[in-house]
Design an enzyme around this catalytic site. Structure first.
Site, short mmCIF file in Angstrom:
data_model
loop_
_atom_site.label_atom_id
_atom_site.label_comp_id
_atom_site.label_asym_id
_atom_site.label_seq_id
_atom_site.Cartn_x
_atom_site.Cartn_y
_atom_site.Cartn_z
N ASP A 1 -2.88 13.77 18.60
CA ASP A 1 -2.00 14.56 17.60
C ASP A 1 -0.73 13.83 17.64
O ASP A 1 -0.23 13.11 18.27
CB ASP A 1 -2.24 15.82 18.04
CG ASP A 1 -2.15 16.92 16.77
OD1 ASP A 1 -1.24 16.63 15.97
OD2 ASP A 1 -2.84 17.80 16.72
N HIS B 1 -2.16 14.85 10.96
CA HIS B 1 -1.87 14.97 12.41
C HIS B 1 -2.17 13.40 12.94
O HIS B 1 -2.65 13.51 14.20
CB HIS B 1 -2.98 15.93 13.25
CG HIS B 1 -2.65 17.33 12.95
ND1 HIS B 1 -1.70 18.01 13.40
CD2 HIS B 1 -3.34 18.09 12.06
CE1 HIS B 1 -1.90 19.07 13.01
NE2 HIS B 1 -2.54 19.30 12.14
N GLU C 1 -5.20 20.41 7.89
CA GLU C 1 -3.73 20.31 7.50
C GLU C 1 -3.32 18.95 7.26
O GLU C 1 -1.84 18.63 7.56
CB GLU C 1 -2.92 21.01 8.79
CG GLU C 1 -3.38 22.46 9.36
CD GLU C 1 -2.61 22.69 10.35
OE1 GLU C 1 -1.52 23.89 10.01
OE2 GLU C 1 -2.44 22.29 11.43
C1 ACM Z 1 -5.75 24.17 13.74
O1 ACM Z 1 -5.17 25.25 14.32
N1 ACM Z 1 -4.81 23.22 12.83
C2 ACM Z 1 -7.07 23.73 13.70
#
Ligand code: ACM
Ligand code: ZN
Length: 375
Positions: free
Chosen positions: A86, A165, A223
């Site tokens: 991440d 991410h 996201e």
């Molecule tokens: C998440 O909590 N962004 C999967």
């Protein structure tokens, strides 16, 4: 299982069932120091009983993982979702891309908040830099974790995030970002308009597949901001050549292409519920985290689903109203009763219920830097 003054008798359909019966005896003995005579007739309600650990925000290390696997086994959880990569750190050795661990597994400050919000120390530093915070799992480490987990009937599902991410990936390999004047800084999405991005992802997945035996491979998908894709000439050229209508469909294209790649290697894709946004094949498994609706929708259309709705299944929320002794958590109060009172089937039609394969709790470690707090 039948416990009498004379003996403990266990009858199970398979080795895993017998193992869980022994765990029940262990649990009873741990709590009371004695084991009461009783009869237990039991079986799992769900095939996927998961726990996710985020090791990117704060790296915990192998001994900590062993401890969590031990606890998972005691609680009869059987899927360890390993969130290995991440923005703030890449935690898995990938031979083809050494900078992911020689550089972006290390940052100048320990606390995520200082790194992300206060920006006190800059981005990443080379491995071996004095004071560098971080770490990563070598392939040998992973092999040992997998063996430890297998002995406890736990499957390890690795997650490789895409296309969002990916701040750390772009810091290590800036050519994976969109070609914009400021495309190389302070954003986290990969460029799905470049063939090099797919080559990178497939090469990484090749090594992941060689290492991890799980049929499901998690590709993230959550996201991902798409505003850069609107400006990027590569993204726009890709949208045009494929006849797509939107940037959402471009993410859908990436996800579908990666799913096909995984399938060609005999694996199946699992991802956060955003993988539904651009259209997804019926063979993908969906992790419903943005509430329960994504999961219900996916199950209705025939996809397998794991329910892990935020905030109910997020362990990084306060457990008490007073918040005393809990340290900093990410958000509001999620009382025990609310979590246990939740029926994962809530909202599912009879026909969709068969696609609900399990539930999972997630531990994100933005604010949780040390082991006792995470535990
Ligand atoms: C998440 O909590 N962004 C999967
Ligand atoms: Zn682009």
């Amino acid at each position: 299982m039948e416990i009498t003054p004379k003996c403990v008798k266990i009858v199970a359909a398979d080795e895993q069932g017998a193992y869980y019966a022994r765990q029940s005896v262990k649990m009873m003995a741990t709590i009371n120091d004695t084991v009461a005579c009783c009869t237990v007739l039991d079986w799992p309600r769900f095939q996927h009983r998961g726990f996710m650990l985020d090791e990117s925000r704060h790296y915990q290390g192998k001994e900590f993982v062993y401890k969590q696997l031990e606890m998972m086994a005691l609680l009869k959880l059987n899927c360890f979702h390993f969130h290995l990569v991440d923005n703030p750190g890449w935690r898995l050795q990938i031979d083809a891309y050494p900078r992911l661990t020689q550089f972006t597994a290390w940052r100048p400050v320990e606390y995520f908040w200082d790194w992300e919000v206060n920006e006190t120390g800059g981005d990443f530093v080379d491995e071996g830099t004095p004071g560098a915070y971080g770490g990563y799992y070598t392939k040998q480490d992973i092999a040992e974790i997998l063996a430890f987990a297998a002995e406890r009937h736990i499957e390890v599902i690795p997650e490789i995030e895409m296309p969002g991410h990916n701040y750390e990936t772009r810091a290590a390999y800036p050519e994976l970002a969109c070609s914009l004047k400021d495309g190389g800084t302070d954003k986290w999405e990969l460029c799905p308009g470049k063939e090099g991005t797919y080559e990178f992802l497939e090469n990484v997945l090749d090594e992941v597949i060689e290492l991890f035996p799980s049929e499901l491979i998690h590709i993230g998908g959550d996201e991902c901001p798409k505003d850069r894709w609107v400006e990027c000439e590569h993204c726009q050229a890709m949208i045009k050549s494929l006849g797509l209508e939107s940037e959402e469909e471009l993410q859908g294209y990436l996800v579908a292409r990666i799913e096909k790649y995984l399938n060609s290697k005999g694996r199946r894709m699992i991802g956060w519920d955003e993988i539904l946004d651009g259209g997804v094949t019926p063979t993908a498994t969906v992790m419903s985290w943005r509430g329960i609706n994504g999961g219900i929708y996916a199950a209705e259309r025939g996809n397998d689903v794991v329910m892990t709705p935020m905030p109910l299944c997020y362990l990084n929320f306060y457990q008490t109203e007073s918040r005393e002794g809990e340290g900093l958590q990410i958000g509001g109060h999620i009382p025990f009763e609310l979590v246990y009172g939740w029926d994962p089937y809530k909202g599912f039609s009879e026909q969709a219920k068969s696609h609900l394969i399990g539930v999972q709790c997630n531990m994100w470690t933005e604010y949780l830097k040390d082991m006792p707090t995470v535990e």
